[in-house]
Design an enzyme around this catalytic site. Sequence first.
Site, PDB file in Angstrom:
ATOM      1  N   ASN A  10       0.976  -1.098   0.070  1.00 17.54           N
ATOM      2  CA  ASN A  10      -0.023   0.011  -0.027  1.00 17.54           C
ATOM      3  C   ASN A  10       0.860   1.230  -0.099  1.00 17.54           C
ATOM      4  OD1 ASN A  10      -1.851   2.110   0.275  1.00 17.54           O
ATOM      5  ND2 ASN A  10      -2.723   1.087   2.221  1.00 17.54           N
ATOM      6  N   LYS A  17       3.365   0.819   3.263  1.00 16.59           N
ATOM      7  CA  LYS A  17       2.955   0.006   4.076  1.00 16.59           C
ATOM      8  C   LYS A  17       2.951  -1.445   3.330  1.00 16.59           C
ATOM      9  CE  LYS A  17      -0.951   1.685   6.619  1.00 16.59           C
ATOM     10  NZ  LYS A  17      -2.396   1.532   6.714  1.00 16.59           N
ATOM     11  N   ARG A  67      -2.650  -2.037  -3.278  1.00 21.24           N
ATOM     12  CA  ARG A  67      -3.743  -1.102  -3.077  1.00 21.24           C
ATOM     13  C   ARG A  67      -3.843  -0.120  -4.048  1.00 21.24           C
ATOM     14  NH1 ARG A  67      -5.014   3.303   1.251  1.00 21.24           N
ATOM     15  NH2 ARG A  67      -7.299   3.510   0.781  1.00 21.24           N
ATOM     16  N   HIS A 156     -12.823   2.909   0.154  1.00 20.09           N
ATOM     17  CA  HIS A 156     -12.676   1.884   1.283  1.00 20.09           C
ATOM     18  C   HIS A 156     -13.430   0.542   0.874  1.00 20.09           C
ATOM     19  CE1 HIS A 156     -12.961   5.266   4.546  1.00 20.09           C
ATOM     20  NE2 HIS A 156     -11.501   4.806   4.354  1.00 20.09           N
ATOM     21  N   ARG A 218     -11.272  15.797   7.328  1.00 18.06           N
ATOM     22  CA  ARG A 218     -12.304  16.147   6.187  1.00 18.06           C
ATOM     23  C   ARG A 218     -13.583  16.455   6.694  1.00 18.06           C
ATOM     24  NH1 ARG A 218     -11.025  10.638   3.596  1.00 18.06           N
ATOM     25  NH2 ARG A 218      -8.688  10.724   2.825  1.00 18.06           N
ATOM     26  N   LEU A 259     -10.231  10.917  17.675  1.00 17.74           N
ATOM     27  CA  LEU A 259     -11.315  11.042  18.308  1.00 17.74           C
ATOM     28  C   LEU A 259     -11.116  10.770  19.819  1.00 17.74           C
ATOM     29  CD1 LEU A 259     -14.483  10.996  18.475  1.00 17.74           C
ATOM     30  CD2 LEU A 259     -14.387   8.278  18.019  1.00 17.74           C
ATOM     31  N   GLY A 305     -14.717   2.706  14.770  1.00 21.49           N
ATOM     32  CA  GLY A 305     -15.873   1.703  14.668  1.00 21.49           C
ATOM     33  C   GLY A 305     -15.318   0.654  15.664  1.00 21.49           C
ATOM     34  N   GLU A 306     -14.387   0.138  15.684  1.00 20.70           N
ATOM     35  CA  GLU A 306     -13.717  -1.123  16.407  1.00 20.70           C
ATOM     36  C   GLU A 306     -13.621  -0.496  17.852  1.00 20.70           C
ATOM     37  OE1 GLU A 306     -10.386  -2.706  14.142  1.00 20.70           O
ATOM     38  OE2 GLU A 306     -11.367  -2.435  12.473  1.00 20.70           O
ATOM     39  N   ASN A 307     -13.166   0.663  17.920  1.00 22.62           N
ATOM     40  CA  ASN A 307     -12.746   0.988  19.293  1.00 22.62           C
ATOM     41  C   ASN A 307     -13.436   1.858  20.338  1.00 22.62           C
ATOM     42  OD1 ASN A 307     -10.226  -0.562  19.646  1.00 22.62           O
ATOM     43  ND2 ASN A 307      -9.757   0.787  17.716  1.00 22.62           N
ATOM     44  N   GLU A 355      -7.918  -5.036   5.450  1.00 20.62           N
ATOM     45  CA  GLU A 355      -7.969  -4.976   4.036  1.00 20.62           C
ATOM     46  C   GLU A 355      -6.846  -5.550   3.352  1.00 20.62           C
ATOM     47  OE1 GLU A 355      -8.098  -0.756   5.498  1.00 20.62           O
ATOM     48  OE2 GLU A 355      -9.040  -0.306   3.628  1.00 20.62           O
TER      49      GLU A 355
HETATM   50  P1  ADP Z   1      -7.056   5.137   9.011  1.00 21.45           P
HETATM   51  O1  ADP Z   1      -8.523   5.711   8.587  1.00 21.45           O
HETATM   52  O2  ADP Z   1      -5.730   6.101   9.087  1.00 21.45           O
HETATM   53  O3  ADP Z   1      -6.745   3.547   8.726  1.00 21.45           O
HETATM   54  P2  ADP Z   1      -7.894   3.984  11.566  1.00 21.45           P
HETATM   55  O4  ADP Z   1      -8.735   3.034  11.028  1.00 21.45           O
HETATM   56  O5  ADP Z   1      -6.661   3.588  12.247  1.00 21.45           O
HETATM   57  O6  ADP Z   1      -7.189   5.146  10.619  1.00 21.45           O
HETATM   58  O7  ADP Z   1      -8.475   5.140  12.571  1.00 21.45           O
HETATM   59  C1  ADP Z   1      -7.995   5.761  13.349  1.00 21.45           C
HETATM   60  C2  ADP Z   1      -8.719   6.700  14.030  1.00 21.45           C
HETATM   61  O8  ADP Z   1      -9.310   5.514  15.125  1.00 21.45           O
HETATM   62  C3  ADP Z   1      -8.050   7.577  15.152  1.00 21.45           C
HETATM   63  O9  ADP Z   1      -7.942   8.733  14.486  1.00 21.45           O
HETATM   64  C4  ADP Z   1      -8.786   7.361  16.420  1.00 21.45           C
HETATM   65  O10 ADP Z   1      -9.607   8.519  16.388  1.00 21.45           O
HETATM   66  C5  ADP Z   1      -9.591   6.106  16.227  1.00 21.45           C
HETATM   67  N1  ADP Z   1      -9.260   5.257  17.374  1.00 21.45           N
HETATM   68  C6  ADP Z   1      -8.323   4.474  17.595  1.00 21.45           C
HETATM   69  N2  ADP Z   1      -8.124   3.658  18.676  1.00 21.45           N
HETATM   70  C7  ADP Z   1      -9.226   4.392  19.336  1.00 21.45           C
HETATM   71  C8  ADP Z   1      -9.696   4.116  20.936  1.00 21.45           C
HETATM   72  N3  ADP Z   1      -9.335   3.063  21.675  1.00 21.45           N
HETATM   73  N4  ADP Z   1     -10.626   4.658  21.051  1.00 21.45           N
HETATM   74  C9  ADP Z   1     -11.476   5.613  20.168  1.00 21.45           C
HETATM   75  N5  ADP Z   1     -10.784   6.047  19.233  1.00 21.45           N
HETATM   76  C10 ADP Z   1      -9.990   5.187  18.651  1.00 21.45           C
END
Ligand code: ADP
Length: 369
Positions: A10, A17, A67, A156, A218, A259, A305-307, A355
């Site tokens: 990537n 990457k 990618r 995406h 953005r 975030l 979304g995951e965290n 991905e």
């Molecule tokens: P990219 O789009 O650059 O691949 P990621 O999917 O890694 O980015 O997402 C990055 C964002 O995820 C960070 O800017 C942050 O806001 C959020 N993030 C990562 N870990 C956490 C966490 N533990 N809690 C809340 N937000 C998180």
Amino acid sequence: MTRTAILVLNAGSSSLKYQLLCGIERLLSGLVERIGEPGGDPDHASALSRVLAGLPPAVTVQAIGHRVVHGGEAFRAATLITPEVLQAVAALADLAPLHNPPAVQGIRAALAALPGVPNVAVFDTAFHATLPPHAYLYALPYDLYTGGGIRRYGFHGTSHAYVSRRAAELLGGAGEQADKLVTLHLGNGASAAAVLRGVSVDTSMGLTPLEGLVMGTRSGDLDPGAVLRLGELYGLEETSRLLNKESGLKGLSGVSNDLRDVRAAGTERARLTLSVMTYRLVKQIGAYAAAMNGLDALVFTGGIGENDAQLRADVLGGLTFLGFELDAAANAVRGGERLITTPGSKPALVIPTDEEGEIARQVRAVLDL
Ligand code: ADP
């Protein structure tokens, strides 16, 4: 004994990457930064040769997956790279001036470094090639579409493809309906997709990744008239910088594009920022429920979304009218694929995206490996 593996690359403007995958096993992953900058590698070819020198012994690279952000209308699926394909990808730089040129450099470097090894381009736009015209056309003069390619493409796609397939597998296995999905890829960039029976029928990013949801830096959606006004005031280049780099969470909160920092700030502006972000997500999901005349399940992925359990709770809190009910305990659990709704609710899932794994899977499919 030598093992064969797929190298996934990537290439960004100043980064490369990489991941080396043998089946589903990840043998190696890493990131080279500062390419073309003082102290860094002079170019992608030099970065790649260092990556290749660091590969484990007794591993043969069987194929390379790249990618590529923009496939335009020409590339509707992952494609084996030939000189003609490479030329066509390079020509798409008009549509993705920031993203496609580094991918072309990565591909050229790989072709030169490993002659005879097949290279496959996997496009971020490809999963959305199935959008119907009523979803991809803007209400602009039609010639701008036919002659200039001005339309919604969506991005995406590799992530939306992966998590929607996983969701259908998981839900199907549990005897749940999974025909009408909304997938939310929420990272630094953010997009939603409406996935009807495995096929993308709408997505929130457009001609460029600037459209749609509130993102790290953005703006997402705004009145095109506001863009014109900014253009008058600041000129095109500065307007582009404002919309792409200074807006979103960063611009609205005045804190950060991350975030976690916005949540920790605790200021009124930070709270407002979070409510704008959540509101826009709820509105987008509602629109896609209407677009598909129903919604079976919702999927969260990407860094946010995951965290970020709070964001998921806030979004589901706005979707009770669609039959979603959060399971707070399940939502608080960290890591892995999981259901975050109650047994009586429509399912909402967290599915960590993959991905690179999806790119490797598409490479194998193209090459019949
Ligand atoms: P990219 O789009 O650059 O691949 P990621 O999917 O890694 O980015 O997402 C990055 C964002 O995820 C960070 O800017 C942050 O806001 C959020 N993030 C990562 N870990 C956490 C966490 N533990 N809690 C809340 N937000 C998180």
